[in-house]
Design a protein around this motif. Structure first.
Motif, PDB file in Angstrom:
ATOM      1  N   ASP A  30      17.365  -4.814   8.811  1.00  0.00           N
ATOM      2  CA  ASP A  30      16.398  -3.941   8.129  1.00  0.00           C
ATOM      3  C   ASP A  30      14.955  -4.196   8.540  1.00  0.00           C
ATOM      4  N   LYS A  31      14.551  -5.462   8.572  1.00  0.00           N
ATOM      5  CA  LYS A  31      13.149  -5.779   8.874  1.00  0.00           C
ATOM      6  C   LYS A  31      12.739  -5.246  10.240  1.00  0.00           C
ATOM      7  N   ALA A  34      12.805  -1.338  10.176  1.00  0.00           N
ATOM      8  CA  ALA A  34      11.623  -0.813   9.478  1.00  0.00           C
ATOM      9  C   ALA A  34      10.396  -0.884  10.377  1.00  0.00           C
ATOM     10  N   PRO A  42      10.542  -2.917   4.380  1.00  0.00           N
ATOM     11  CA  PRO A  42      11.941  -2.772   4.774  1.00  0.00           C
ATOM     12  C   PRO A  42      12.839  -2.273   3.633  1.00  0.00           C
ATOM     13  N   LYS A  43      12.411  -2.455   2.392  1.00  0.00           N
ATOM     14  CA  LYS A  43      13.213  -1.994   1.256  1.00  0.00           C
ATOM     15  C   LYS A  43      13.314  -0.474   1.220  1.00  0.00           C
ATOM     16  N   LEU A  45      14.328   1.349   3.570  1.00  0.00           N
ATOM     17  CA  LEU A  45      15.622   1.670   4.163  1.00  0.00           C
ATOM     18  C   LEU A  45      16.749   1.510   3.148  1.00  0.00           C
ATOM     19  N   ALA A  46      16.686   0.460   2.345  1.00  0.00           N
ATOM     20  CA  ALA A  46      17.694   0.249   1.290  1.00  0.00           C
ATOM     21  C   ALA A  46      17.632   1.386   0.276  1.00  0.00           C
ATOM     22  N   ARG A  49      19.252   4.448   1.767  1.00  0.00           N
ATOM     23  CA  ARG A  49      20.717   4.339   1.766  1.00  0.00           C
ATOM     24  C   ARG A  49      21.284   4.598   0.378  1.00  0.00           C
ATOM     25  N   PHE A  59      23.843   3.788   9.892  1.00  0.00           N
ATOM     26  CA  PHE A  59      23.772   2.330   9.837  1.00  0.00           C
ATOM     27  C   PHE A  59      25.188   1.783   9.857  1.00  0.00           C
ATOM     28  N   ARG A  67      23.100  -3.188   9.539  1.00  0.00           N
ATOM     29  CA  ARG A  67      22.449  -3.212  10.851  1.00  0.00           C
ATOM     30  C   ARG A  67      22.274  -1.784  11.346  1.00  0.00           C
ATOM     31  N   TYR A  68      21.275  -1.606  12.196  1.00  0.00           N
ATOM     32  CA  TYR A  68      20.991  -0.311  12.799  1.00  0.00           C
ATOM     33  C   TYR A  68      21.018  -0.465  14.310  1.00  0.00           C
TER      34      TYR A  68
END
Length: 84
Positions: A30-31, A34, A42-43, A45-46, A49, A59, A67-68
């Motif tokens: 994520d980090k 992002a 980065p949150k 992305l969470a 989702r 993902f 992971r991306y």
């Protein structure tokens, strides 16, 4: 938490993977994702989702890790580019 690899071994493994896998196939957490997308947190992305937003941003879930693919991130950015 026990780690299979130490930091030095992780660095060596990362370097090896970069040689073996094409850049677009590399998996990033994520980090890093992002950062590539230019997100401040980065949150985000969470949140995307969990809210099923930006579903074209694929993902991979490996256990509880997400992971991306770098290629997917590039394609996502390209799809969001506005031509003027």
């Amino acid at each position: 938490m026990d780690h299979v690899f130490g930091r030095h071994q992780e660095s060596q493994l990362s370097t090896l993977l970069e040689r073996v896998l094409p850049d677009d196939e590399l998996l990033v957490p994520d980090k890093v994702a992002a950062s590539i997308l230019g997100l401040d947190n980065p949150k985000t992305l969470a949140n995307w989702r969990s809210q099923r937003r930006n579903t074209d941003l694929e993902f991979i879930r490996i256990g509880r890790n997400v992971r991306y693919r770098v290629g997917t991130l590039r394609a996502f950015l390209k799809s969001k580019t506005i031509k003027g």
